[in-house]
Design a protein around this motif. Sequence first.
Motif, mmCIF file in Angstrom:
data_model
loop_
_atom_site.group_PDB
_atom_site.id
_atom_site.type_symbol
_atom_site.label_atom_id
_atom_site.label_comp_id
_atom_site.label_asym_id
_atom_site.label_seq_id
_atom_site.Cartn_x
_atom_site.Cartn_y
_atom_site.Cartn_z
ATOM 1 N N VAL A 10 2.847 -0.069 9.800
ATOM 2 C CA VAL A 10 2.332 1.198 10.334
ATOM 3 C C VAL A 10 1.185 0.939 11.312
ATOM 4 C CG1 VAL A 10 1.087 3.297 9.685
ATOM 5 C CG2 VAL A 10 3.077 2.629 8.414
ATOM 6 N N CYS A 11 0.347 -0.026 10.985
ATOM 7 C CA CYS A 11 -0.799 -0.343 11.855
ATOM 8 C C CYS A 11 -0.562 -1.555 12.757
ATOM 9 C CB CYS A 11 -2.037 -0.632 11.005
ATOM 10 S SG CYS A 11 -2.941 0.831 10.504
ATOM 11 N N GLY B 274 0.802 -1.227 0.000
ATOM 12 C CA GLY B 274 0.000 0.000 0.000
ATOM 13 C C GLY B 274 0.830 1.269 0.000
ATOM 14 N N GLY B 275 2.172 1.121 0.031
ATOM 15 C CA GLY B 275 3.036 2.299 0.046
ATOM 16 C C GLY B 275 3.470 2.680 1.449
ATOM 17 N N TYR B 276 2.756 2.224 2.452
ATOM 18 C CA TYR B 276 3.093 2.544 3.843
ATOM 19 C C TYR B 276 3.524 1.292 4.607
ATOM 20 C CZ TYR B 276 -1.889 1.696 3.195
ATOM 21 O OH TYR B 276 -3.071 1.199 2.738
ATOM 22 N N LEU C 269 -9.410 -1.500 1.360
ATOM 23 C CA LEU C 269 -8.803 -0.626 0.362
ATOM 24 C C LEU C 269 -7.549 -1.242 -0.261
ATOM 25 C CD1 LEU C 269 -9.288 2.577 2.473
ATOM 26 C CD2 LEU C 269 -10.391 2.157 0.291
ATOM 27 N N LEU C 270 -7.007 -2.278 0.392
ATOM 28 C CA LEU C 270 -5.779 -2.911 -0.107
ATOM 29 C C LEU C 270 -6.057 -4.038 -1.109
ATOM 30 C CD1 LEU C 270 -3.785 -3.065 3.230
ATOM 31 C CD2 LEU C 270 -2.939 -2.020 1.129
ATOM 32 N N GLN D 85 -0.077 0.054 18.052
ATOM 33 C CA GLN D 85 -0.813 0.723 16.982
ATOM 34 C C GLN D 85 -2.224 0.149 16.837
ATOM 35 O OE1 GLN D 85 0.511 3.383 15.899
ATOM 36 N NE2 GLN D 85 2.529 2.998 16.756
ATOM 37 N N ALA D 86 -3.033 0.867 16.027
ATOM 38 C CA ALA D 86 -4.466 0.575 15.952
ATOM 39 C C ALA D 86 -4.785 -0.841 15.472
ATOM 40 C CB ALA D 86 -5.142 1.588 15.040
ATOM 41 N N LEU E 44 12.986 7.363 19.939
ATOM 42 C CA LEU E 44 11.777 6.896 19.252
ATOM 43 C C LEU E 44 12.069 5.883 18.154
ATOM 44 C CD1 LEU E 44 9.894 10.325 18.999
ATOM 45 C CD2 LEU E 44 9.857 8.676 20.861
ATOM 46 N N ASN E 45 13.225 5.262 18.225
ATOM 47 C CA ASN E 45 13.583 4.253 17.238
ATOM 48 C C ASN E 45 13.394 2.855 17.812
ATOM 49 O OD1 ASN E 45 14.343 3.736 14.606
ATOM 50 N ND2 ASN E 45 16.237 4.923 14.770
ATOM 51 N N GLU F 186 -4.615 -3.883 -4.509
ATOM 52 C CA GLU F 186 -3.147 -3.782 -4.517
ATOM 53 C C GLU F 186 -2.486 -5.155 -4.449
ATOM 54 O OE1 GLU F 186 -0.723 -0.903 -3.563
ATOM 55 O OE2 GLU F 186 -2.177 -0.015 -4.940
#
Lengths: 141, 167
Positions: free
Chosen positions: B22-23, B16-18, B58-59, B33-34, B135-136, B62
């Motif tokens: 991320v989630c 998805g590009g992210y 939405l994926l 994360q959510a 934050l890494n 893709e």
Amino acid sequence: MRSLILALSFLAGTVAAESITVYKSSTCGCCAEWIKIMESKGHDVEVKHPFNLQGAKDDLGVPRQLRSCHTAVINGYLFEGHIPEQDILRFLANPPADAKGLAVPGMPGMSPGMAPQGQAYSGFRVIGFDVNGKFSLVNQY
Amino acid sequence: MAEPPNPGRDLYLTAGGYGCGVCHGPVANGGGQAGGPIRGATREALDKALKEQPTMKLLVDELSQDNIADLSRYLELLAQIPLVELVYNDLGWAITQEPVTRGQTVQMVVSNDSFGDLALDLQAFGFAPATITPLNTLVLEWIAEAGTFFLPDNGLLVVPAEDICIH
């Protein structure tokens, strides 16, 4: 005179509105929700779907460890992820020296665009980042 | 490296590009994360999410069927890799760890949730010292050796010398 007052009040009402460019993936739904919130507050949002989103973030200079889904650019500053509008306005009203932007890293469930409508934002931090790569805590929900 | 090759992993980081991370966290560990943790999620669960969950739906366009199969294999593989999560902030460490057996590949996810550098002595695990920037997150893949390993904040990782067999 009356029309002048009306024109002045119109200007006063829109003085906070910003022109925003958002870089996101076409498959991102929560980005679209965040954009809706910003538009509902009167901001003008232009959406871009770069072929290589991470490459676009690299070019813009979004630190890897602060990344979320979408990146907004306002007045040359970067706003990464699900940042509440009030933090963006506060930042823009008085940008710290050397500041590059703000970020809400990742995908917190109770952030704008993620939280169910009407529910209070909670459980995330707004992080400031600057041109020297320094991070700071700007706000906490 | 300890990490077995898996095309699903690359997809996990880029879909998805992210990327799924991320989630769902860098190694499907959740990471606060959510989307929550999805280690061990089955193909069935992935198909269901792609069909029903608003963000996942939405994926669909893709991902090819091969992509979904690769992702699913990666998530199922992760279920066999014990996870040790260490999160450092100004209050100290929060540690969660799954049971570990000698010879297993273990994923150690170390997050520096503070605004200062975090210097780590990883000698006991056979790694060179590392500094995690603010934050890494550092993901280490370690082939578990027998022993008792002290983790910060009184955390203890015990790897038994022998598998216990009951006849």
